[in-house]
Design a protein around this motif. Structure first.
Motif: not given
Length: 199
Positions: A31-49
């Protein structure tokens, strides 16, 4: 603000649902924030929040998996009558849960226990806690079987807990490896034989 909050809750749940699937296949370390952001087409900063760090994401993923497992396995099983019917319902629900691939890689907790069994840290501590709670639950249900007269007095509760857990984990592992469901049937047959149940 209510709309923003609802969107935030939705984003968190969608993220965790994907995280659980990834963890059962590639492990919590996958699991990485970047991988989830890319797969879900979300911003990495949003997931980090939402999570702040990889470790917090891992811990949140475990909590989410517990929530899903409770809904699919624990709550329905506890609708069964006390004693052997409830214990069998719990085991059957567990096997059905894994067989249905509610999580992409089968049983989440079987996967993460194997991944973290030789590690240390906060995630390891949570995994160990879950394992102990699960074993205590099985032990309580086995003791209820004795109280209801469904198992003999003096049964080795700890031994039976070990056997049921081992059979469930083996069925999950072997089914994933061979892509065959017959391992779940063998596990449920073995448990019924061990508990002296028919059907």
């Amino acid at each position: 603000m209510d709309g923003r909050h609802a969107r935030g809750v939705h984003t968190r749940r969608v993220t965790l649902a994907r995280a659980v699937d990834i963890a059962t296949v590639d492990g919590l370390e996958g699991l990485t924030l970047g991988r989830l952001a890319a797969e879900l087409q979300l911003s990495k900063s949003g997931i980090f929040a939402h999570f702040g760090s990889k470790e917090e994401l891992q811990l949140a993923t475990i909590s989410f998996a517990e929530e899903v497992f409770t809904e699919h396995v624990l709550r329905p099983a506890f609708q069964a009558p006390r004693g052997r019917p409830r214990l069998l319902a719990l085991f059957d629900r567990w096997m059905d849960f894994s067989r249905a691939r509610v999580f992409a890689g089968g049983c989440f907790f079987t996967a993460v226990m194997a991944e973290f069994d030789a590690r240390e840290g906060r995630v390891y501590d949570v995994v160990v806690r879950w394992s102990r709670v699960w074993n205590e639950l099985l032990g309580r249900l086995i003791s209820e079987c004795v109280e209801e007269g469904h198992l003999p007095e003096g049964v080795d509760v700890d031994q039976l807990v070990f056997e049921l857990s081992a059979l469930g984990r083996a069925a999950n592992h072997d089914s994933l490896l061979t892509r065959e469901d017959s391992h779940y049937d063998r596990a449920t047959t073995a448990v019924r034989t061990r508990l002296g149940a028919s059907g």
